[in-house]
Enzyme design. Structure first.
Site, PDB file in Angstrom:
ATOM      1  N   CYS A   1      29.233  56.824  36.441  1.00 20.94           N
ATOM      2  CA  CYS A   1      28.823  57.937  37.469  1.00 20.94           C
ATOM      3  C   CYS A   1      27.258  58.095  37.224  1.00 20.94           C
ATOM      4  O   CYS A   1      26.651  57.649  36.270  1.00 20.94           O
ATOM      5  CB  CYS A   1      29.419  59.136  37.069  1.00 20.94           C
ATOM      6  SG  CYS A   1      31.313  59.123  37.223  1.00 20.94           S
TER       7      CYS A   1
ATOM      8  N   TRP B   1      32.454  58.233  40.152  1.00 23.66           N
ATOM      9  CA  TRP B   1      33.150  57.013  40.272  1.00 23.66           C
ATOM     10  C   TRP B   1      34.667  57.549  39.506  1.00 23.66           C
ATOM     11  O   TRP B   1      34.529  57.897  38.615  1.00 23.66           O
ATOM     12  CB  TRP B   1      32.732  55.787  39.666  1.00 23.66           C
ATOM     13  CG  TRP B   1      33.430  54.702  39.954  1.00 23.66           C
ATOM     14  CD1 TRP B   1      33.756  54.143  40.967  1.00 23.66           C
ATOM     15  CD2 TRP B   1      34.164  53.732  38.795  1.00 23.66           C
ATOM     16  NE1 TRP B   1      34.938  52.985  40.755  1.00 23.66           N
ATOM     17  CE2 TRP B   1      34.912  52.749  39.518  1.00 23.66           C
ATOM     18  CE3 TRP B   1      34.108  54.036  37.532  1.00 23.66           C
ATOM     19  CZ2 TRP B   1      35.474  51.657  38.700  1.00 23.66           C
ATOM     20  CZ3 TRP B   1      34.813  53.151  36.747  1.00 23.66           C
ATOM     21  CH2 TRP B   1      35.567  51.880  37.391  1.00 23.66           C
TER      22      TRP B   1
ATOM     23  N   ASN C   1      29.224  62.727  32.818  1.00 18.93           N
ATOM     24  CA  ASN C   1      29.718  61.429  32.600  1.00 18.93           C
ATOM     25  C   ASN C   1      30.421  61.294  31.555  1.00 18.93           C
ATOM     26  O   ASN C   1      30.122  61.846  30.409  1.00 18.93           O
ATOM     27  CB  ASN C   1      28.483  60.440  32.666  1.00 18.93           C
ATOM     28  CG  ASN C   1      27.859  60.335  34.054  1.00 18.93           C
ATOM     29  OD1 ASN C   1      28.329  60.840  34.986  1.00 18.93           O
ATOM     30  ND2 ASN C   1      26.646  59.587  34.035  1.00 18.93           N
ATOM     31  N   GLY C   2      31.522  60.505  31.642  1.00 20.96           N
ATOM     32  CA  GLY C   2      32.436  60.184  30.381  1.00 20.96           C
ATOM     33  C   GLY C   2      33.928  60.656  30.657  1.00 20.96           C
ATOM     34  O   GLY C   2      34.344  61.210  31.632  1.00 20.96           O
TER      35      GLY C   2
ATOM     36  N   GLU D   1      33.961  32.325  38.544  1.00 22.72           N
ATOM     37  CA  GLU D   1      33.018  33.345  38.958  1.00 22.72           C
ATOM     38  C   GLU D   1      32.927  33.281  40.583  1.00 22.72           C
ATOM     39  O   GLU D   1      32.826  34.417  40.977  1.00 22.72           O
ATOM     40  CB  GLU D   1      31.571  32.898  38.531  1.00 22.72           C
ATOM     41  CG  GLU D   1      30.623  33.389  39.016  1.00 22.72           C
ATOM     42  CD  GLU D   1      30.357  34.982  38.854  1.00 22.72           C
ATOM     43  OE1 GLU D   1      31.458  35.715  38.115  1.00 22.72           O
ATOM     44  OE2 GLU D   1      29.659  35.860  39.568  1.00 22.72           O
TER      45      GLU D   1
ATOM     46  N   LYS E   1      33.445  36.841  43.049  1.00 24.38           N
ATOM     47  CA  LYS E   1      32.452  37.172  44.019  1.00 24.38           C
ATOM     48  C   LYS E   1      33.264  37.315  45.138  1.00 24.38           C
ATOM     49  O   LYS E   1      33.244  38.270  45.959  1.00 24.38           O
ATOM     50  CB  LYS E   1      31.521  36.128  44.000  1.00 24.38           C
ATOM     51  CG  LYS E   1      30.684  35.988  42.915  1.00 24.38           C
ATOM     52  CD  LYS E   1      29.435  37.271  43.217  1.00 24.38           C
ATOM     53  CE  LYS E   1      29.556  38.154  41.959  1.00 24.38           C
ATOM     54  NZ  LYS E   1      30.040  38.006  40.711  1.00 24.38           N
TER      55      LYS E   1
ATOM     56  N   GLU F   1      35.663  40.393  44.993  1.00 23.68           N
ATOM     57  CA  GLU F   1      35.267  41.810  44.814  1.00 23.68           C
ATOM     58  C   GLU F   1      34.267  42.198  46.217  1.00 23.68           C
ATOM     59  O   GLU F   1      34.077  43.293  46.619  1.00 23.68           O
ATOM     60  CB  GLU F   1      34.250  42.100  43.849  1.00 23.68           C
ATOM     61  CG  GLU F   1      33.236  41.195  43.709  1.00 23.68           C
ATOM     62  CD  GLU F   1      32.222  41.460  42.144  1.00 23.68           C
ATOM     63  OE1 GLU F   1      32.356  42.567  41.848  1.00 23.68           O
ATOM     64  OE2 GLU F   1      31.928  40.594  41.678  1.00 23.68           O
TER      65      GLU F   1
ATOM     66  N   HIS G   1      50.408  21.127  37.477  1.00 22.39           N
ATOM     67  CA  HIS G   1      51.321  22.015  36.685  1.00 22.39           C
ATOM     68  C   HIS G   1      51.903  23.503  37.172  1.00 22.39           C
ATOM     69  O   HIS G   1      52.162  24.341  36.402  1.00 22.39           O
ATOM     70  CB  HIS G   1      50.537  22.417  35.203  1.00 22.39           C
ATOM     71  CG  HIS G   1      50.199  21.014  34.625  1.00 22.39           C
ATOM     72  ND1 HIS G   1      51.018  20.209  34.030  1.00 22.39           N
ATOM     73  CD2 HIS G   1      49.002  20.427  34.556  1.00 22.39           C
ATOM     74  CE1 HIS G   1      50.344  19.005  33.681  1.00 22.39           C
ATOM     75  NE2 HIS G   1      49.044  19.210  33.875  1.00 22.39           N
TER      76      HIS G   1
ATOM     77  N   LYS H   1      29.030  49.747  39.612  1.00 20.01           N
ATOM     78  CA  LYS H   1      28.138  48.614  39.022  1.00 20.01           C
ATOM     79  C   LYS H   1      28.167  48.488  37.320  1.00 20.01           C
ATOM     80  O   LYS H   1      28.131  47.279  36.938  1.00 20.01           O
ATOM     81  CB  LYS H   1      26.584  48.861  39.382  1.00 20.01           C
ATOM     82  CG  LYS H   1      25.675  48.066  38.849  1.00 20.01           C
ATOM     83  CD  LYS H   1      25.855  46.449  39.476  1.00 20.01           C
ATOM     84  CE  LYS H   1      24.930  45.728  38.887  1.00 20.01           C
ATOM     85  NZ  LYS H   1      25.278  44.168  39.398  1.00 20.01           N
TER      86      LYS H   1
HETATM   87  C1  AGP Z   1      30.502  41.104  38.764  1.00 22.02           C
HETATM   88  O1  AGP Z   1      30.175  41.082  39.996  1.00 22.02           O
HETATM   89  C2  AGP Z   1      30.897  42.583  38.536  1.00 22.02           C
HETATM   90  N1  AGP Z   1      30.265  43.477  38.932  1.00 22.02           N
HETATM   91  C3  AGP Z   1      31.679  42.848  37.146  1.00 22.02           C
HETATM   92  O2  AGP Z   1      32.698  42.007  36.694  1.00 22.02           O
HETATM   93  C4  AGP Z   1      30.529  42.997  35.902  1.00 22.02           C
HETATM   94  O3  AGP Z   1      30.179  41.510  35.738  1.00 22.02           O
HETATM   95  C5  AGP Z   1      31.225  43.429  34.763  1.00 22.02           C
HETATM   96  O4  AGP Z   1      31.647  44.785  34.896  1.00 22.02           O
HETATM   97  C6  AGP Z   1      30.253  43.594  33.504  1.00 22.02           C
HETATM   98  O5  AGP Z   1      29.188  44.419  33.712  1.00 22.02           O
HETATM   99  P1  AGP Z   1      28.071  44.210  32.721  1.00 22.02           P
HETATM  100  O6  AGP Z   1      27.341  42.903  32.780  1.00 22.02           O
HETATM  101  O7  AGP Z   1      27.221  45.180  33.162  1.00 22.02           O
HETATM  102  O8  AGP Z   1      28.486  44.431  31.420  1.00 22.02           O
END
Ligand code: AGP
Length: 606
Positions: free
Chosen positions: A2, A74, A98-99, A481, A485, A488, A504, A601
């Site tokens: 948040c 969030w 927040n928290g 990776e 992408k 998400e 396998h 984020k």
């Molecule tokens: C990656 O595209 C995601 N947004 C998520 O997996 C992110 O990498 C993960 O939450 C780690 O975040 P950070 O690098 O800020 O610790």
């Protein structure tokens, strides 16, 4: 994660709060709200959805006050709804939080028995009621807050208004970051330095269990435990232009295209060609201490974890010590067998990921030195670790991490070269590897030039119900990776496997409805990779092949040729191509590219 914004000064708070909320929307939100003090009362406006929805509602509301707080939420406790949105009011107290208030239920029950009514499912509303309850018995708001927060188990970043204290905002912090900046006759409060861009050049970083009383002309910090208060100042490096889109349609596209420059910044000043090694100013461990390291542990979440996995493939052959790569949310609770001569490296773009922070504390508890590979300067992890390497990649606003990944891998490669040169890597080989890193920005420029071709493939693959990415050797972490992408950004179910693993079990998934993104790289396993590709072909899956070498293909297969690169650069090159693919698939599906559903984020709660 948040976002919190606060302002008290000589201007109307409303628009300043809204601008701050807009700048923090990237962190994840599902509702937002502001509250301002108007003479003798607090006026709150809240909305579900993004900040533009709040702006719409505010058109019919009056907020004239010159002190106010704001929040983008969030959801943790309680679904996204207007009732669960912050700010929360109870009696004379209005706050944004927040928290997590872990023991909120016991106090909610006690306060209900004392006659208080609750209108949300949140822990934050209980916190407001607890502070108000204490304020009924303690005339000093700061003491009332202290009495309440001493009962709290959990984390908080708080900004608090008292309706009968129109000339102050109280803020308090435990684990969830809060910055305070004075600028002339105004004081700004934010959980994120990007919200302070343009308002101040420095900010005070509130420390754990500190409370600050903010007034238009100044603020004062107090310890909740009567300790001396911390004096940590953060230089605000974010600027208004650095958090704009610079003409790109989305932050994600901007950040993909920024990678030649962001990698350049990660490398800048860190290459010592004459000695064939890296120069890393912030490691804070002596060469002798580093020489004594017998193994390494990389820790991260999501993309950061995959950056560590790719770096493992590249570093073990040159540093010649074992490297384990751990998912932070698992590692923090596992009974880990350590022999005491490990070096740990935590990887985090935001520097605020709760699980990763917990791993720093766990590792330091065990006497293991911890380095941070972090992007946000002055973030919690950056301040907790024993030393580290800042990415200098610039603000990464889009929830899907792109430039942070390539800079994380680059920073880890710099660390690897340094450690390898302390061991068996000779001068010439060290210089060769540094040249491979220096060549990275140019090769990425080449990949970015094939965006149009990738866009065509994205349109086709966006229509498929299931996807898979395969790769061998260092292209296996790249395939992980890439599907992260895709998941998400497009919400399409996608999985990744080492190409040699298909027989396998995962071969059973192959059918004409399955889209397979096959990563075929020049290297010691390319022949094996060709035979794995044949297995996929035999089962008629729809194929998109990224390759940096010549390969036979049938007319209904999509082949996208990538520039040849060094072993060190190959993983990043294929990843950039995958970033573009996922980005254009999301566009084709009309997804919310920069703010995908259910995601934030920075995940500051576990
Ligand atoms: C990656 O595209 C995601 N947004 C998520 O997996 C992110 O990498 C993960 O939450 C780690 O975040 P950070 O690098 O800020 O610790």
């Amino acid at each position: 994660m948040c976002g919190i914004i606060g302002y008290i000064g000589t201007k109307r708070a409303r628009d300043i709060l809204l601008t701050g909320l807009k700048r923090m929307e990237y962190r994840g939100y599902d509702s937002a709200g502001i509250a301002t003090i108007e003479e003798d009362k607090v006026v709150s406006t809240r909305s579900v959805g993004n900040v533009s929805g709040l702006v719409e509602i505010l058109k019919s509301k009056t907020h004239k006050g010159m002190a106010g707080i704001g929040h983008t939420r969030w959801a943790t406790h309680g679904a996204p709804s207007e009732a669960n949105a912050h700010p929360h009011t109870s009696g004379k107290v209005t706050l944004v939080h927040n928290g997590i208030f872990e023991n909120y239920q016991e106090y909610k029950t006690a306060l209900e028995q004392a006659g208080r009514k609750f209108h949300s499912q949140t822990d934050s509303e209980v916190l407001a009621a607890l502070i108000d309850f204490e304020y009924e018995n303690e005339i000093n708001p700061r003491i009332a807050i202290t009495n309440a927060l001493k009962k709290v188990r959990g984390t908080f970043g708080l900004a608090i208004l008292f309706e009968d204290q129109p000339d102050m905002i109280a803020v308090a912090r435990r684990s969830s970051p809060l910055l305070i900046a004075k600028n002339g006759s105004a004081v700004f409060i934010a959980s994120d330095q990007y919200a302070l861009a343009g308002h101040a050049s420095n900010a005070t970083v509130l420390q754990d269990d500190e409370i600050a009383i903010c007034r238009a002309d100044n603020f004062e910090v107090f310890s909740m435990n009567d300790y001396p208060v911390g004096k940590e100042i953060l230089k605000i490096t974010a600027s208004e232009e650095s958090i704009g889109k610079d003409g790109y349609e989305h932050f994600m596209q901007k950040e993909i295209f920024e990678q030649p420059q962001s990698i350049q910044r990660t490398l800048s000043g860190r290459i010592n060609k004459p000695l064939g090694t890296s120069q890393l100013g912030g490691i804070n461990l002596t060469p002798k201490q580093l020489r004594g390291v017998k193994s390494m542990i990389f820790v991260g979440c999501g993309t950061a974890y995959y950056a560590g996995l790719l770096a493992k493939y590249l570093l073990e052959p040159i540093v010649k010590i074992p490297i384990s790569v751990e998912v932070a949310s698992e590692f923090r609770y596992r009974s880990v067998a350590l022999n005491g001569n490990e070096l740990s490296v935590v990887i985090s773009q935001s520097g605020e990921t709760a699980d990763t922070i917990a791993c720093v504390e766990e590792l330091q508890l065990k006497g293991i030195p911890v380095l941070g590979v972090v992007n946000v300067v002055g973030s919690s992890i950056a301040r907790l670790v024993d030393g580290g390497i800042y990415l200098h990649a610039g603000p990464e606003i889009s929830v899907a991490s792109t430039k942070a990944f390539s800079s994380q891998v680059t920073a880890l490669l710099l660390l690897g070269i340094y450690l390898a040169r302390q061991r068996d890597l000779n001068l010439g080989d060290g210089q060769e590897l540094l040249e491979q890193l220096e060549a990275l920005p140019k090769i990425i420029e080449e990949v970015l030039k094939i965006e149009k071709e990738i866009k065509v493939a994205a349109r086709k693959f966006a229509k498929l119900p299931h996807l898979m990415a395969l790769g061998r050797d260092l292209l296996y972490p790249v395939s992980l990776e890439i599907v992260l992408k895709i998941k998400e950004l497009t919400y399409i179910p996608a999985s990744a496997y080492p190409a040699g693993e298909m027989k396998h079990g995962p071969n059973a998934l192959l059918s004409p409805e399955m889209g397979v993104i096959y990563l075929h790289g020049e290297g010691p396993l390319s022949e094996k990779s060709v035979s794995n590709l044949a297995e996929v072909r035999a089962r008629k899956a729809q194929l998109l092949i990224f390759t940096d070498t010549e390969i036979d293909a049938s007319k209904d297969e999509i082949v996208i040729k990538l520039p040849k690169s060094s072993h060190f650069a190959q993983g990043i090159i294929f990843t950039v191509a995958g970033q573009l693919l996922a980005y254009h698939m999301a566009i084709a599906l009309d997804r919310n590219v920069d703010k995908p559903r259910n995601l934030a984020k920075s995940v500051t709660v576990e």
